[in-house]
Design an enzyme around this catalytic site. Structure first.
Site, PDB file in Angstrom:
ATOM      1  N   LYS A 178      16.177   6.798 -34.833  1.00 53.35           N
ATOM      2  CA  LYS A 178      16.965   7.490 -34.969  1.00 53.35           C
ATOM      3  C   LYS A 178      15.608   8.035 -33.283  1.00 53.35           C
ATOM      4  O   LYS A 178      14.452   8.159 -33.761  1.00 53.35           O
ATOM      5  CB  LYS A 178      15.928   8.437 -35.989  1.00 53.35           C
ATOM      6  CG  LYS A 178      16.149   9.587 -36.320  1.00 53.35           C
ATOM      7  CD  LYS A 178      15.073   9.770 -37.371  1.00 53.35           C
ATOM      8  CE  LYS A 178      14.145  10.964 -36.006  1.00 53.35           C
ATOM      9  NZ  LYS A 178      14.165  11.611 -35.109  1.00 53.35           N
ATOM     10  N   GLU A 253       2.613   4.422 -33.509  1.00 49.70           N
ATOM     11  CA  GLU A 253       2.325   4.768 -31.803  1.00 49.70           C
ATOM     12  C   GLU A 253       1.784   6.292 -32.380  1.00 49.70           C
ATOM     13  O   GLU A 253       2.817   6.720 -31.613  1.00 49.70           O
ATOM     14  CB  GLU A 253       2.345   4.025 -30.731  1.00 49.70           C
ATOM     15  CG  GLU A 253       1.714   3.857 -29.597  1.00 49.70           C
ATOM     16  CD  GLU A 253       1.663   5.688 -29.055  1.00 49.70           C
ATOM     17  OE1 GLU A 253       1.172   6.691 -29.051  1.00 49.70           O
ATOM     18  OE2 GLU A 253       3.121   5.964 -27.790  1.00 49.70           O
ATOM     19  N   CYS A 287       1.170   9.975 -24.198  1.00 48.36           N
ATOM     20  CA  CYS A 287       0.085   9.874 -25.161  1.00 48.36           C
ATOM     21  C   CYS A 287      -0.811   9.674 -24.345  1.00 48.36           C
ATOM     22  O   CYS A 287      -2.138   8.901 -25.141  1.00 48.36           O
ATOM     23  CB  CYS A 287       0.996   8.796 -25.724  1.00 48.36           C
ATOM     24  SG  CYS A 287       1.669   7.823 -25.298  1.00 48.36           S
TER      25      CYS A 287
END
Length: 482
Positions: A178, A253, A287
């Site tokens: 997805k 994560e 990130c």
């Protein structure tokens, strides 16, 4: 593909990739895709629903029966085929990342190339990873966990898809992916490339849809054994809670608030450019971005001067221009989020050294923000504790090395960190005391065999190399009769 049409420059995507082919969506909800440089609609995507997701899971479950029995050599061959197929589309994948996401060209290509190289890196790690071990009358085999649900974020679509898929295929798992619903054009270009690799039907399936619909079905469905997710802490927590009902294995994560420690012996002509590259990676929508710069008080004034000088290189504008360093935020929502944090920083008493509120001049039509550097920041301020996900850097002064380490670790996150200094032995000693899953010294470096993932709220588990493959494996022991 026939399912992508173009009318008045608006592309339309109505299919998902299930059981080896493109099939019309059962879900009927349609979402507009907005170009972040000008706020105009460039595509419409039909979102998948629970039925689309269940079809994809069923296809992956059927394929798992045979694919899980493949040998290491067969999986290595499939990884080589994937590498060849996707590497042939690097230019296309880069261009669509620039158009749809607004990633600056020079960094977008690196993201795509990193994704392509994930297949080669996984093949190397697989060849070196023992899948069987014996002693006495005991044999332990590492077996694929089952159908894996991969849920990826919008800021590095190609990388996340390739990285997770490569590890899952290396382990012998079949996949339902997805991707972010905000990345359908990038996803379609990627899936077309993956389709050319010739993997068996059902080994990988792709359903574009909302996390609350498609993602939620993957998490609660008992036929999905593993979830690998990249995204926000809030969604990661939800996955852990909901996945517990069916004993999901999870890799999460979840982002970071990464510190860069500038030691007092750092050479500023090298350290400041390196620190700013870390801070403004992917226009700050990364990130790993080093959004806290820890500076010795004794050198604060010269650091501020060096930052002002270097920030002249951080021009904002059309991400397709190779000279541009910072592109737009991905959406109006993300633009407003970043602006709210800039306002919050000012309200809490931080000083704007560079940048500030509002659009850069001449870029009012898109989701552009001014790359902003705050000084006089305390580590307990909101801008120093919360992940902004935009081009905003907080400079924090410290008195001693021990204080720098304490400030660096004073965060709920622990994904990435950096240390800058000329004494490498000292820099390594400082790095060893940081609570982060990966620490770089004197600039951004990468090793595709090194683990990636974080401590604390930065997530659970690791990706890349043998660590990423092991996340899709379960050990099984067979004991002979005495």
């Amino acid at each position: 593909m026939a399912t992508i049409t173009e009318k008045d420059t608006i592309k339309t995507i109505t299919t998902h990739y299930i059981d080896g082919g493109f099939v019309e969506s059962h879900g009927r909800e349609v979402m507009d895709i907005i170009k972040p440089t000008n706020g105009k609609v460039i595509a419409r995507v039909t979102l998948g629903d629970e039925e689309d997701t269940r079809r994809a899971i069923a296809a992956a479950k059927r394929a798992f029966a045979s694919f899980s029995q493949t040998t290491k050599e067969e999986r290595a061959r499939y990884l080589r085929q994937l590498y060849k197929a996707v590497s042939a589309r690097i230019d296309d994948l880069t261009a669509v990342m620039v158009e749809e996401y607004g990633g600056v060209a020079r960094f977008a290509r690196l993201i795509v190339e990193s994704g392509v190289n994930a297949f080669a890196a996984a093949e190397k790690a697989l060849q070196e990873l023992p899948l069987k071990e014996s002693w006495g009358k005991t044999t332990v085999t590492m077996e694929p966990v089952g159908v894996a649900g991969l849920i990826t974020a919008w800021n590095a679509n190609a990388l996340f898809i390739c990285l997770k898929l490569a590890s899952a295929i290396a382990a012998g798992c079949t996949v339902v992916l997805k991707p972010s619903e905000m990345s359908p054009l990038q996803t379609r270009a990627m899936v077309e490339a993956l389709n050319e690799a010739g993997l068996p039907k059902g080994v990988f399936n792709v359903v574009t849809g909302l996390g609350t619909v498609v993602g939620a079905e993957m998490v609660r469905n008992p036929d999905v054994a593993k979830i690998s997710f990249t995204g926000s802490v809030a969604v990661g927590e939800q996955i852990m809670r909901d996945g517990a009902a069916t004993m999901k294995r999870v890799t999460l994560e979840l982002g970071g608030k990464s510190p860069t420690i500038l030691l007092d012996d750092a050479a500023l002509d090298k350290a400041i450019p390196a620190a700013l590259i870390l801070a403004f990676l992917n226009s700050g929508q990364a990130c790993a971005a080093g959004t806290r710069l820890l500076v010795p008080k004794s050198r604060l004034d010269e650091v501020k001067r060096a930052i002002r000088d270097e920030m002249r290189n951080y021009t904002v504008g059309d991400p397709a221009d190779p000279n541009i360093a910072v592109g737009p935020m991905v959406s109006q929502k993300q633009y407003e989020r970043v602006e709210s944090y800039i306002r919050k920083g000012i309200e809490e008493g931080a000083e704007v050294l560079v940048g500030g509120e509002g659009h850069p001049k001449g870029l009012e039509a898109g989701y552009f923000v001014k790359p902003t550097v705050f000084v006089n920041v305390k580590n307990n301020m909101t801008i120093a504790q919360e992940e902004i996900f935009g081009p905003v850097l907080s400079v924090i002064a410290y008195d001693s090395e021990d204080e720098a380490i304490r400030i660096a670790n004073d965060s709920k996150y622990g994904l990435h960190a950096a240390v800058m200094g000329t004494d490498l032995q000292r820099a390594r000693r400082v790095a060893s005391q940081l609570r982060a899953g990966r620490v770089v010294i004197n600039g951004m470096t990468d090793d595709p065999q090194a683990p990636w993932g974080g401590f604390k709220y930065s997530g659970v588990g690791r990706e890349y190399g043998k660590y990423g493959i092991e996340a899709f494996l379960e050990p099984k022991a067979i004991l002979g009769a005495l």
